[in-house]
Design an enzyme around this catalytic site. Structure first.
Site, mmCIF file in Angstrom:
data_model
loop_
_atom_site.group_PDB
_atom_site.id
_atom_site.type_symbol
_atom_site.label_atom_id
_atom_site.label_comp_id
_atom_site.label_asym_id
_atom_site.label_seq_id
_atom_site.Cartn_x
_atom_site.Cartn_y
_atom_site.Cartn_z
ATOM 1 N N ARG A 164 0.818 -1.220 0.000
ATOM 2 C CA ARG A 164 0.000 0.000 0.000
ATOM 3 C C ARG A 164 0.850 1.266 0.000
ATOM 4 O O ARG A 164 0.382 2.340 -0.387
ATOM 5 C CB ARG A 164 -1.012 -0.045 1.150
ATOM 6 C CG ARG A 164 -2.128 -1.055 0.891
ATOM 7 C CD ARG A 164 -3.045 -1.218 2.078
ATOM 8 N NE ARG A 164 -2.365 -1.757 3.234
ATOM 9 C CZ ARG A 164 -2.143 -3.053 3.471
ATOM 10 N NH1 ARG A 164 -2.575 -3.958 2.609
ATOM 11 N NH2 ARG A 164 -1.505 -3.449 4.554
ATOM 12 N N GLU A 217 3.292 -6.966 12.747
ATOM 13 C CA GLU A 217 2.269 -7.132 13.774
ATOM 14 C C GLU A 217 1.689 -8.545 13.684
ATOM 15 O O GLU A 217 1.287 -9.122 14.672
ATOM 16 C CB GLU A 217 1.168 -6.082 13.564
ATOM 17 C CG GLU A 217 0.198 -5.956 14.720
ATOM 18 C CD GLU A 217 -0.963 -5.015 14.400
ATOM 19 O OE1 GLU A 217 -1.019 -4.480 13.280
ATOM 20 O OE2 GLU A 217 -1.808 -4.855 15.280
HETATM 21 P P1 AMP Z 1 4.550 -2.875 11.261
HETATM 22 O O1 AMP Z 1 5.801 -3.451 10.714
HETATM 23 O O2 AMP Z 1 4.024 -3.658 12.425
HETATM 24 O O3 AMP Z 1 4.661 -1.398 11.568
HETATM 25 O O4 AMP Z 1 3.429 -3.061 10.147
HETATM 26 C C1 AMP Z 1 3.258 -2.119 9.158
HETATM 27 C C2 AMP Z 1 2.925 -2.745 7.834
HETATM 28 O O5 AMP Z 1 1.936 -3.756 7.956
HETATM 29 C C3 AMP Z 1 2.337 -1.706 6.916
HETATM 30 O O6 AMP Z 1 2.871 -1.937 5.610
HETATM 31 C C4 AMP Z 1 0.852 -1.923 6.969
HETATM 32 O O7 AMP Z 1 0.281 -1.823 5.696
HETATM 33 C C5 AMP Z 1 0.667 -3.329 7.530
HETATM 34 N N1 AMP Z 1 -0.209 -3.372 8.718
HETATM 35 C C6 AMP Z 1 0.165 -3.736 9.969
HETATM 36 N N2 AMP Z 1 -0.859 -3.705 10.826
HETATM 37 C C7 AMP Z 1 -1.919 -3.293 10.112
HETATM 38 C C8 AMP Z 1 -3.294 -3.024 10.438
HETATM 39 N N3 AMP Z 1 -3.761 -3.191 11.691
HETATM 40 N N4 AMP Z 1 -4.108 -2.594 9.457
HETATM 41 C C9 AMP Z 1 -3.626 -2.414 8.190
HETATM 42 N N5 AMP Z 1 -2.367 -2.648 7.818
HETATM 43 C C10 AMP Z 1 -1.499 -3.086 8.756
#
Ligand code: AMP
Length: 176
Positions: free
Chosen positions: A64, A101
């Site tokens: 995205r 996550e």
């Molecule tokens: P992080 O590495 O945990 O900061 O995760 C960020 C990446 O995962 C981004 O590229 C987001 O598009 C996706 N992402 C993680 N958690 C979510 C969520 N709750 N809703 C949408 N996209 C998420």
């Protein structure tokens, strides 16, 4: 950008419970993309932060981050560099591992995507735990890029992703 525009964006984001796995509330930004005014308003938020920074390239995170980052790069008439999940880029890559996550993965960037000294802004839709963008920041710096700022449409503040990205300056437009 008026607070009305931000309210409109916030109202359009759809919470999807238990996607892609139990316990995660996924922030679905596709209703923003499918509405011309909202999509433009979201890009304008990034653009306001990018002007006057003398940016050479926007780096966007799979997938995205490509949608927002490429529109911003187009408007600024600067280059766009994709950071992709392992195995998707065709040429030689640099790699960084990260935890998400909801899982673990590796990110890659082409070895010649950034020239040392280039002024870079990192763009993604959402900052959660910060693992993804921290690995992107590592890749950018490994290649000699001058990472000016990481920009996110959405920040899930309760996951403290900012701490993982420090000392990279961060801006997010919609906080949860
Ligand atoms: P992080 O590495 O945990 O900061 O995760 C960020 C990446 O995962 C981004 O590229 C987001 O598009 C996706 N992402 C993680 N958690 C979510 C969520 N709750 N809703 C949408 N996209 C998420």
């Amino acid at each position: 950008m008026s607070s009305n525009a931000r309210d409109g964006l916030r109202a359009a984001i759809r919470d999807v419970a238990d996607f892609p796995k139990a316990g995660i509330i996924f922030k679905d930004i596709t209703p923003i993309l499918s509405d011309g005014k909202l999509f433009r308003a979201s890009i304008d938020l990034f653009l306001e932060r990018c002007r006057d920074k003398q940016i050479d390239k926007i780096v966007g995170i799979d997938a995205r981050g490509f949608l927002f980052g490429s529109a911003v790069a187009y408007e600024l008439a600067v280059g766009f560099v994709p950071i992709r999940k392992k195995g998707k880029l065709p040429y030689k890559t640099n790699r960084a591992a990260y935890t998400l996550e909801y899982g673990e993965a590796e990110m890659e960037m082409h070895i010649d995507a950034i020239t040392p000294g280039e002024r870079i802004v990192l763009v993604d839709d959402l900052l959660a735990t910060g693992g993804t963008s921290a690995s992107a920041a590592t890749l950018i710096r490994k290649m000699g890029g001058d990472l000016l700022e990481a920009q996110f449409l959405i920040e899930l503040e309760f996951l403290h992703g900012r701490e993982k990205l420090a000392p990279t300056p961060i801006v997010s437009f919609l906080k949860y």
